[in-house]
Design a protein around this motif. Sequence first.
Motif, PDB file in Angstrom:
ATOM      1  N   GLY A   1      75.941  74.244  49.444  1.00 22.00           N
ATOM      2  CA  GLY A   1      76.221  75.444  48.462  1.00 22.00           C
ATOM      3  C   GLY A   1      75.272  76.812  48.935  1.00 22.00           C
ATOM      4  N   PRO A   2      75.207  77.566  48.223  1.00 21.48           N
ATOM      5  CA  PRO A   2      74.732  79.052  48.249  1.00 21.48           C
ATOM      6  C   PRO A   2      72.928  78.827  48.476  1.00 21.48           C
ATOM      7  CG  PRO A   2      75.270  78.855  45.877  1.00 21.48           C
ATOM      8  CD  PRO A   2      75.688  77.711  46.849  1.00 21.48           C
ATOM      9  N   ASN A   3      72.589  79.986  49.204  1.00 23.69           N
ATOM     10  CA  ASN A   3      71.205  79.923  49.724  1.00 23.69           C
ATOM     11  C   ASN A   3      70.543  78.977  50.420  1.00 23.69           C
ATOM     12  OD1 ASN A   3      70.810  82.390  48.224  1.00 23.69           O
ATOM     13  ND2 ASN A   3      71.093  81.164  46.283  1.00 23.69           N
TER      14      ASN A   3
ATOM     15  N   VAL B   1      58.894  74.762  47.258  1.00 25.21           N
ATOM     16  CA  VAL B   1      59.786  73.669  46.404  1.00 25.21           C
ATOM     17  C   VAL B   1      60.781  72.913  47.648  1.00 25.21           C
ATOM     18  CG1 VAL B   1      61.789  73.887  45.105  1.00 25.21           C
ATOM     19  CG2 VAL B   1      60.042  75.587  44.777  1.00 25.21           C
ATOM     20  N   TYR B   2      61.233  73.623  48.488  1.00 21.71           N
ATOM     21  CA  TYR B   2      62.229  73.380  49.318  1.00 21.71           C
ATOM     22  C   TYR B   2      62.025  72.741  50.801  1.00 21.71           C
ATOM     23  CZ  TYR B   2      65.092  74.966  46.021  1.00 21.71           C
ATOM     24  OH  TYR B   2      65.892  75.170  44.779  1.00 21.71           O
ATOM     25  N   ASP B   3      60.425  72.963  51.011  1.00 19.23           N
ATOM     26  CA  ASP B   3      59.808  72.339  52.325  1.00 19.23           C
ATOM     27  C   ASP B   3      60.316  73.585  53.332  1.00 19.23           C
ATOM     28  OD1 ASP B   3      58.527  71.097  54.079  1.00 19.23           O
ATOM     29  OD2 ASP B   3      59.243  69.185  53.731  1.00 19.23           O
TER      30      ASP B   3
ATOM     31  N   PHE C   1      67.356  74.492  32.747  1.00 17.50           N
ATOM     32  CA  PHE C   1      68.940  74.943  32.938  1.00 17.50           C
ATOM     33  C   PHE C   1      69.180  74.235  34.439  1.00 17.50           C
ATOM     34  CE2 PHE C   1      68.043  77.442  36.786  1.00 17.50           C
ATOM     35  CZ  PHE C   1      66.585  78.185  36.650  1.00 17.50           C
ATOM     36  N   ARG C   2      68.122  73.738  35.073  1.00 15.43           N
ATOM     37  CA  ARG C   2      68.551  72.794  36.384  1.00 15.43           C
ATOM     38  C   ARG C   2      68.889  71.280  35.846  1.00 15.43           C
ATOM     39  NH1 ARG C   2      67.386  76.393  40.681  1.00 15.43           N
ATOM     40  NH2 ARG C   2      65.619  77.843  39.934  1.00 15.43           N
ATOM     41  N   HIS C   3      68.686  71.041  34.522  1.00 17.47           N
ATOM     42  CA  HIS C   3      68.707  69.540  34.335  1.00 17.47           C
ATOM     43  C   HIS C   3      70.294  69.130  33.961  1.00 17.47           C
ATOM     44  CE1 HIS C   3      64.340  69.671  32.286  1.00 17.47           C
ATOM     45  NE2 HIS C   3      64.516  70.135  33.686  1.00 17.47           N
TER      46      HIS C   3
ATOM     47  N   VAL D   1      73.697  65.800  46.178  1.00 17.42           N
ATOM     48  CA  VAL D   1      72.400  65.370  46.496  1.00 17.42           C
ATOM     49  C   VAL D   1      71.667  66.791  46.247  1.00 17.42           C
ATOM     50  CG1 VAL D   1      73.058  63.831  48.325  1.00 17.42           C
ATOM     51  CG2 VAL D   1      72.762  66.064  49.070  1.00 17.42           C
ATOM     52  N   HIS D   2      70.330  66.765  46.066  1.00 15.02           N
ATOM     53  CA  HIS D   2      69.435  67.965  45.969  1.00 15.02           C
ATOM     54  C   HIS D   2      68.324  67.757  46.763  1.00 15.02           C
ATOM     55  CE1 HIS D   2      72.176  69.560  42.910  1.00 15.02           C
ATOM     56  NE2 HIS D   2      72.217  68.556  42.473  1.00 15.02           N
ATOM     57  N   LEU D   3      67.627  68.805  47.267  1.00  7.48           N
ATOM     58  CA  LEU D   3      66.126  68.857  47.738  1.00  7.48           C
ATOM     59  C   LEU D   3      65.393  68.249  46.755  1.00  7.48           C
ATOM     60  CD1 LEU D   3      67.067  71.485  50.173  1.00  7.48           C
ATOM     61  CD2 LEU D   3      66.679  69.294  50.946  1.00  7.48           C
ATOM     62  N   SER D   4      65.101  69.096  45.800  1.00  9.06           N
ATOM     63  CA  SER D   4      64.125  69.086  44.733  1.00  9.06           C
ATOM     64  C   SER D   4      64.878  68.054  43.752  1.00  9.06           C
ATOM     65  CB  SER D   4      64.000  70.518  44.341  1.00  9.06           C
ATOM     66  OG  SER D   4      65.225  70.904  43.745  1.00  9.06           O
ATOM     67  N   ASN D   5      63.722  67.531  42.851  1.00 11.19           N
ATOM     68  CA  ASN D   5      64.116  66.875  41.960  1.00 11.19           C
ATOM     69  C   ASN D   5      64.533  67.977  40.679  1.00 11.19           C
ATOM     70  OD1 ASN D   5      64.241  65.103  39.469  1.00 11.19           O
ATOM     71  ND2 ASN D   5      62.351  64.105  39.702  1.00 11.19           N
ATOM     72  N   ILE D   6      65.806  68.159  40.467  1.00 11.48           N
ATOM     73  CA  ILE D   6      66.127  69.136  39.335  1.00 11.48           C
ATOM     74  C   ILE D   6      65.767  68.832  37.939  1.00 11.48           C
ATOM     75  CG2 ILE D   6      68.083  69.904  40.882  1.00 11.48           C
ATOM     76  CD1 ILE D   6      70.043  68.148  39.174  1.00 11.48           C
ATOM     77  N   HIS D   7      65.460  67.725  37.819  1.00  8.13           N
ATOM     78  CA  HIS D   7      65.014  66.981  36.505  1.00  8.13           C
ATOM     79  C   HIS D   7      63.630  67.194  36.088  1.00  8.13           C
ATOM     80  CE1 HIS D   7      68.992  65.100  36.306  1.00  8.13           C
ATOM     81  NE2 HIS D   7      68.656  64.575  37.490  1.00  8.13           N
ATOM     82  N   ARG D   8      62.664  67.648  37.043  1.00  6.60           N
ATOM     83  CA  ARG D   8      61.465  68.035  36.717  1.00  6.60           C
ATOM     84  C   ARG D   8      61.125  69.566  36.791  1.00  6.60           C
ATOM     85  NH1 ARG D   8      57.434  65.295  41.060  1.00  6.60           N
ATOM     86  NH2 ARG D   8      56.039  66.607  39.908  1.00  6.60           N
ATOM     87  N   ARG D   9      62.402  70.243  37.013  1.00 11.83           N
ATOM     88  CA  ARG D   9      62.089  71.676  37.014  1.00 11.83           C
ATOM     89  C   ARG D   9      62.706  72.311  35.798  1.00 11.83           C
ATOM     90  NH1 ARG D   9      64.794  73.629  42.549  1.00 11.83           N
ATOM     91  NH2 ARG D   9      63.849  75.392  41.796  1.00 11.83           N
ATOM     92  N   GLU D  10      63.098  73.690  35.725  1.00 13.39           N
ATOM     93  CA  GLU D  10      63.517  74.324  34.598  1.00 13.39           C
ATOM     94  C   GLU D  10      64.736  73.748  33.890  1.00 13.39           C
ATOM     95  OE1 GLU D  10      63.415  75.572  37.780  1.00 13.39           O
ATOM     96  OE2 GLU D  10      62.979  77.707  37.935  1.00 13.39           O
TER      97      GLU D  10
ATOM     98  N   ILE E   1      77.829  66.360  48.829  1.00  5.37           N
ATOM     99  CA  ILE E   1      77.648  67.762  48.527  1.00  5.37           C
ATOM    100  C   ILE E   1      76.367  68.109  47.704  1.00  5.37           C
ATOM    101  CG2 ILE E   1      78.930  67.247  46.345  1.00  5.37           C
ATOM    102  CD1 ILE E   1      80.102  70.172  46.580  1.00  5.37           C
ATOM    103  N   ASN E   2      75.779  69.129  48.106  1.00  6.01           N
ATOM    104  CA  ASN E   2      74.732  69.913  47.560  1.00  6.01           C
ATOM    105  C   ASN E   2      75.230  71.401  47.042  1.00  6.01           C
ATOM    106  OD1 ASN E   2      72.392  71.137  46.491  1.00  6.01           O
ATOM    107  ND2 ASN E   2      71.182  70.862  48.370  1.00  6.01           N
ATOM    108  N   PRO E   3      75.657  71.375  45.715  1.00 11.12           N
ATOM    109  CA  PRO E   3      76.148  72.551  45.330  1.00 11.12           C
ATOM    110  C   PRO E   3      75.382  73.713  44.939  1.00 11.12           C
ATOM    111  CG  PRO E   3      76.952  70.409  43.860  1.00 11.12           C
ATOM    112  CD  PRO E   3      75.806  70.302  44.839  1.00 11.12           C
TER     113      PRO E   3
HETATM  114  C1  DQA Z   1      69.242  72.549  44.779  1.00 13.63           C
HETATM  115  C2  DQA Z   1      68.546  72.576  43.377  1.00 13.63           C
HETATM  116  C3  DQA Z   1      69.260  73.684  42.614  1.00 13.63           C
HETATM  117  O1  DQA Z   1      68.843  73.933  41.364  1.00 13.63           O
HETATM  118  C4  DQA Z   1      69.244  74.928  43.095  1.00 13.63           C
HETATM  119  O2  DQA Z   1      69.716  76.127  42.734  1.00 13.63           O
HETATM  120  C5  DQA Z   1      69.368  74.978  44.817  1.00 13.63           C
HETATM  121  C6  DQA Z   1      68.889  73.880  45.537  1.00 13.63           C
HETATM  122  C7  DQA Z   1      68.340  71.561  45.579  1.00 13.63           C
HETATM  123  O3  DQA Z   1      68.816  71.164  46.585  1.00 13.63           O
HETATM  124  O4  DQA Z   1      67.116  71.063  45.246  1.00 13.63           O
HETATM  125  O5  DQA Z   1      69.635  76.191  45.313  1.00 13.63           O
HETATM  126  O6  DQA Z   1      70.507  72.127  44.725  1.00 13.63           O
END
Ligand code: DQA
Length: 143
Positions: free
Chosen positions: A8-10, A21-23, A109-111, A98-107, A72-74
């Motif tokens: 997904g985006p970015n 955060v993303y290496d 709104f990412r949980h 899938v996500h690169l970062s652990n979304i559950h230990r971040r802000e 998918i990494n949305p």
């Molecule tokens: C992400 C986590 C998302 O919260 C964030 O918006 C991303 C990347 C990740 O891979 O860790 O763009 O999906």
Amino acid sequence: MKFIVLHGPNLNLLGRREPDVYDTLTLEEINDSIAQLADELGCSVTFLQTNAEGGLIDAIQATPGVYDGIIINPAAYTHTSIAIRDALASAGVPFVEVHLSNIHRREAFRHISMTAPLAVGQICGFGRDSYLLGLRALFSHLD
Ligand code: DQA
């Protein structure tokens, strides 16, 4: 077995996007590792990165009968997109989120993930390995 990997985006900015955060691996390097694992497993992978919500939806709508599974990494749409969730629900193709970062230990709104409740599973926090673990897990699940 045929898989599509949707980014997904970015995620096109990986390598220079928030490296703490993303290496520092680029998306191309991540895709190369996924392609190498797919070769080892004996399956095929196709890749798509788009910053557009509609682009992800179009790709998901095109999966039935073409791909056996989706990795998918949305990205940020994970947390907001009912439209992507609905596309995944109607496609009915098994997917791993899938996500690169652990979304559950971040802000906070990412949980929340709109899509994870429909997924076979969610893998997060392992950087590039999240994708590799996701492919392995979906491959075993379908095998
Ligand atoms: C992400 C986590 C998302 O919260 C964030 O918006 C991303 C990347 C990740 O891979 O860790 O763009 O999906």
